[in-house]
Design a protein around this motif. Structure first.
Motif, PDB file in Angstrom:
ATOM      1  N   TYR A  31     -20.083  -3.527  -9.969  1.00 38.03           N
ATOM      2  CA  TYR A  31     -18.904  -3.478  -9.385  1.00 38.03           C
ATOM      3  C   TYR A  31     -18.601  -2.278  -8.485  1.00 38.03           C
ATOM      4  N   THR A  32     -17.314  -2.244  -7.845  1.00 40.11           N
ATOM      5  CA  THR A  32     -16.551  -1.143  -7.494  1.00 40.11           C
ATOM      6  C   THR A  32     -15.109  -1.286  -7.482  1.00 40.11           C
ATOM      7  N   SER A  33     -14.368  -0.345  -7.653  1.00 43.55           N
ATOM      8  CA  SER A  33     -13.000  -0.326  -7.630  1.00 43.55           C
ATOM      9  C   SER A  33     -12.439   0.705  -6.926  1.00 43.55           C
ATOM     10  N   PHE A  34     -11.050   0.426  -6.222  1.00 46.80           N
ATOM     11  CA  PHE A  34     -10.655   1.294  -5.736  1.00 46.80           C
ATOM     12  C   PHE A  34      -8.835   1.245  -5.304  1.00 46.80           C
ATOM     13  N   LEU A  48     -18.563  -0.194   0.312  1.00 44.10           N
ATOM     14  CA  LEU A  48     -19.320  -1.590   0.826  1.00 44.10           C
ATOM     15  C   LEU A  48     -20.945  -1.237   0.457  1.00 44.10           C
ATOM     16  N   GLN A  49     -20.973  -0.079   0.870  1.00 50.90           N
ATOM     17  CA  GLN A  49     -22.562   0.446   0.883  1.00 50.90           C
ATOM     18  C   GLN A  49     -23.042   0.338  -0.836  1.00 50.90           C
ATOM     19  N   ARG A  50     -22.251   0.728  -1.913  1.00 54.81           N
ATOM     20  CA  ARG A  50     -22.583   0.686  -3.250  1.00 54.81           C
ATOM     21  C   ARG A  50     -22.565  -0.886  -3.483  1.00 54.81           C
ATOM     22  N   LEU A  51     -21.801  -1.720  -2.956  1.00 58.77           N
ATOM     23  CA  LEU A  51     -21.931  -2.977  -3.488  1.00 58.77           C
ATOM     24  C   LEU A  51     -23.143  -3.743  -2.800  1.00 58.77           C
ATOM     25  N   ASP A  52     -23.357  -3.480  -1.548  1.00 56.68           N
ATOM     26  CA  ASP A  52     -24.706  -3.942  -0.896  1.00 56.68           C
ATOM     27  C   ASP A  52     -25.919  -3.528  -1.755  1.00 56.68           C
ATOM     28  N   GLU A  53     -26.219  -2.115  -1.885  1.00 53.05           N
ATOM     29  CA  GLU A  53     -27.264  -1.477  -2.650  1.00 53.05           C
ATOM     30  C   GLU A  53     -27.470  -2.434  -4.235  1.00 53.05           C
ATOM     31  N   ALA A  54     -26.290  -2.373  -4.715  1.00 54.68           N
ATOM     32  CA  ALA A  54     -26.202  -2.826  -6.051  1.00 54.68           C
ATOM     33  C   ALA A  54     -26.746  -4.450  -6.302  1.00 54.68           C
ATOM     34  N   ALA A  55     -26.160  -5.217  -5.161  1.00 54.07           N
ATOM     35  CA  ALA A  55     -26.666  -6.559  -5.200  1.00 54.07           C
ATOM     36  C   ALA A  55     -27.977  -6.536  -4.744  1.00 54.07           C
ATOM     37  N   VAL A  56     -28.609  -6.001  -3.980  1.00 52.83           N
ATOM     38  CA  VAL A  56     -30.049  -5.983  -3.931  1.00 52.83           C
ATOM     39  C   VAL A  56     -30.695  -5.752  -4.898  1.00 52.83           C
ATOM     40  N   ASP A  57     -30.304  -4.552  -5.630  1.00 48.34           N
ATOM     41  CA  ASP A  57     -30.954  -4.130  -6.682  1.00 48.34           C
ATOM     42  C   ASP A  57     -30.986  -5.090  -8.040  1.00 48.34           C
ATOM     43  N   LEU A  58     -29.685  -5.658  -8.105  1.00 49.25           N
ATOM     44  CA  LEU A  58     -29.633  -6.564  -9.383  1.00 49.25           C
ATOM     45  C   LEU A  58     -30.056  -7.963  -9.165  1.00 49.25           C
ATOM     46  N   PHE A  59     -29.927  -8.547  -7.965  1.00 48.02           N
ATOM     47  CA  PHE A  59     -29.983 -10.082  -7.490  1.00 48.02           C
ATOM     48  C   PHE A  59     -31.168 -10.180  -6.748  1.00 48.02           C
ATOM     49  N   GLY A  60     -31.483  -9.426  -5.765  1.00 43.45           N
ATOM     50  CA  GLY A  60     -32.403  -9.594  -4.725  1.00 43.45           C
ATOM     51  C   GLY A  60     -31.960  -9.690  -3.232  1.00 43.45           C
ATOM     52  N   SER A  62     -28.057  -9.721  -0.694  1.00 44.99           N
ATOM     53  CA  SER A  62     -26.569  -9.242  -0.769  1.00 44.99           C
ATOM     54  C   SER A  62     -25.918 -10.268   0.122  1.00 44.99           C
ATOM     55  N   PRO A  63     -24.703 -10.638  -0.301  1.00 46.20           N
ATOM     56  CA  PRO A  63     -23.770 -11.495   0.758  1.00 46.20           C
ATOM     57  C   PRO A  63     -23.530 -10.633   1.996  1.00 46.20           C
ATOM     58  N   GLY A  64     -23.587  -9.314   2.040  1.00 47.98           N
ATOM     59  CA  GLY A  64     -23.224  -8.597   3.296  1.00 47.98           C
ATOM     60  C   GLY A  64     -22.176  -7.913   3.359  1.00 47.98           C
ATOM     61  N   GLN A  65     -21.932  -6.753   4.123  1.00 45.31           N
ATOM     62  CA  GLN A  65     -20.602  -6.192   4.109  1.00 45.31           C
ATOM     63  C   GLN A  65     -19.663  -6.924   4.986  1.00 45.31           C
ATOM     64  N   VAL A  66     -20.053  -7.589   5.939  1.00 40.09           N
ATOM     65  CA  VAL A  66     -19.110  -8.453   6.573  1.00 40.09           C
ATOM     66  C   VAL A  66     -18.082  -9.536   5.701  1.00 40.09           C
ATOM     67  N   GLU A  67     -18.976 -10.034   4.762  1.00 37.35           N
ATOM     68  CA  GLU A  67     -18.689 -11.027   3.743  1.00 37.35           C
ATOM     69  C   GLU A  67     -17.864 -10.316   2.832  1.00 37.35           C
ATOM     70  N   PHE A  68     -18.164  -9.303   2.267  1.00 40.65           N
ATOM     71  CA  PHE A  68     -17.518  -8.387   1.349  1.00 40.65           C
ATOM     72  C   PHE A  68     -16.059  -8.062   1.973  1.00 40.65           C
ATOM     73  N   ARG A  69     -15.949  -7.743   3.112  1.00 48.28           N
ATOM     74  CA  ARG A  69     -14.626  -7.235   3.786  1.00 48.28           C
ATOM     75  C   ARG A  69     -13.855  -8.661   3.950  1.00 48.28           C
ATOM     76  N   ARG A  70     -14.343  -9.689   4.431  1.00 45.85           N
ATOM     77  CA  ARG A  70     -13.783 -10.946   4.488  1.00 45.85           C
ATOM     78  C   ARG A  70     -12.917 -11.231   3.204  1.00 45.85           C
ATOM     79  N   LEU A  71     -13.846 -11.034   1.867  1.00 45.10           N
ATOM     80  CA  LEU A  71     -13.388 -11.475   0.641  1.00 45.10           C
ATOM     81  C   LEU A  71     -12.263 -10.639   0.152  1.00 45.10           C
ATOM     82  N   MET A  72     -12.362  -9.389   0.471  1.00 47.48           N
ATOM     83  CA  MET A  72     -11.319  -8.222   0.209  1.00 47.48           C
ATOM     84  C   MET A  72     -10.111  -8.586   0.920  1.00 47.48           C
ATOM     85  N   GLY A 193     -20.600   9.244  -6.813  1.00 45.20           N
ATOM     86  CA  GLY A 193     -19.057   8.805  -6.798  1.00 45.20           C
ATOM     87  C   GLY A 193     -18.665   8.731  -5.188  1.00 45.20           C
ATOM     88  N   VAL A 194     -17.591   7.731  -5.068  1.00 46.69           N
ATOM     89  CA  VAL A 194     -17.091   7.682  -3.574  1.00 46.69           C
ATOM     90  C   VAL A 194     -16.122   8.700  -3.637  1.00 46.69           C
TER      91      VAL A 194
END
Length: 245
Positions: A31-34, A48-60, A62-72, A193-194
């Motif tokens: 996760y990330t929080s802010f 967004l970069q943190r989420l992108d990299e963690a998604a690939v690392d843990l799940f193989g 990523s939903p992608g930064q555009v989708e993260f922005r939309r959901l946020m 840290g951010v």
């Protein structure tokens, strides 16, 4: 203005009991929080970069930064002031069957912004290191236990050191040490840290520089001061580390 209630969403829809049951039972994710201020987020690109990299690392994948922005943006619901946590998980992954590879689901939690951790902090050095320290993951049992013990002993929080006495990070924050016009960041396994990156990037504008190098507990007396930083607490002075004031 009255406080409002927190809201949880999974992929943009209100979280269901089934979604939350999986989150409670399977402790695998990141996760990330802010803080959202005036409808904006400091260091959003880094989150967004943190989420992108963690998604690939843990799940193989990523939903992608555009989708993260939309959901946020959807979860914020037009609020210009809030605290937001964005978490990644997969209902396909369990303790018995952890092999799923694919796009994780995204949980967004929006709540009233919390206050900073403190105005000044007195911390104690504790032999500890987070599992997979480069990730901001959800396995926080060790951190909570260490913070609980530190506060029971009369301190505000705990600073992690390894078995050789080298400093890394705090329970949920980074630490910087002041030496003249230079900020020293510990060089050790830790979460990048951010807030740390934002502080570091702003130092030249105020006539300061920075460097990263190993920091030992035995070195503490040589510094002029120290401070902690994270997204909830952009900067907070450290008044003492154990007996070193």
């Amino acid at each position: 203005m009255s406080e409002w209630s927190s809201a949880m969403f999974i992929d943009g829809l209100p979280a269901t009991l089934e979604d939350l049951a999986h989150q409670a039972l399977v402790n695998y994710g990141a996760y990330t929080s802010f803080r959202v201020e005036n409808g904006a987020v400091r260091g959003l690109d880094l989150h967004l970069q943190r989420l992108d990299e963690a998604a690939v690392d843990l799940f193989g994948e990523s939903p992608g930064q555009v989708e993260f922005r939309r959901l946020m943006a959807l979860s914020a619901g037009g609020r210009d002031k809030a605290w937001m946590r964005v978490s990644l998980f997969s209902p396909e992954i369990s303790h018995r069957n952890p092999s799923f590879v694919g796009r994780p689901r995204v949980m967004t939690v929006v709540s009233p912004a919390p206050p900073p951790l403190a105005a000044r902090m007195r911390v104690t050095a504790v032999p500890h290191g987070r599992e997979t320290p480069h990730l901001k993951h959800v396995a926080t049992f060790g951190q909570t236990r260490v913070r609980r013990a530190a506060r029971a002993a009369g301190f505000d929080d705990a600073l992690f050191v390894d078995d050789k006495g080298y400093v890394s990070e705090g329970v949920t924050w980074n630490i910087g040490f002041l030496s003249g016009d230079t900020v020293i960041w510990p060089q050790a396994p830790m979460l990048a840290g951010v807030a740390q990156a934002l502080v570091d990037g702003g130092l030249p504008a105020v006539g300061l520089s920075s460097e990263r190098r190993p920091v030992r507990l035995a070195d503490l007396h040589s510094f002029d001061g120290a401070f902690i930083c994270n997204s909830a607490t952009p900067v907070c002075p450290v008044s003492a580390i154990d007996s070193t004031v």
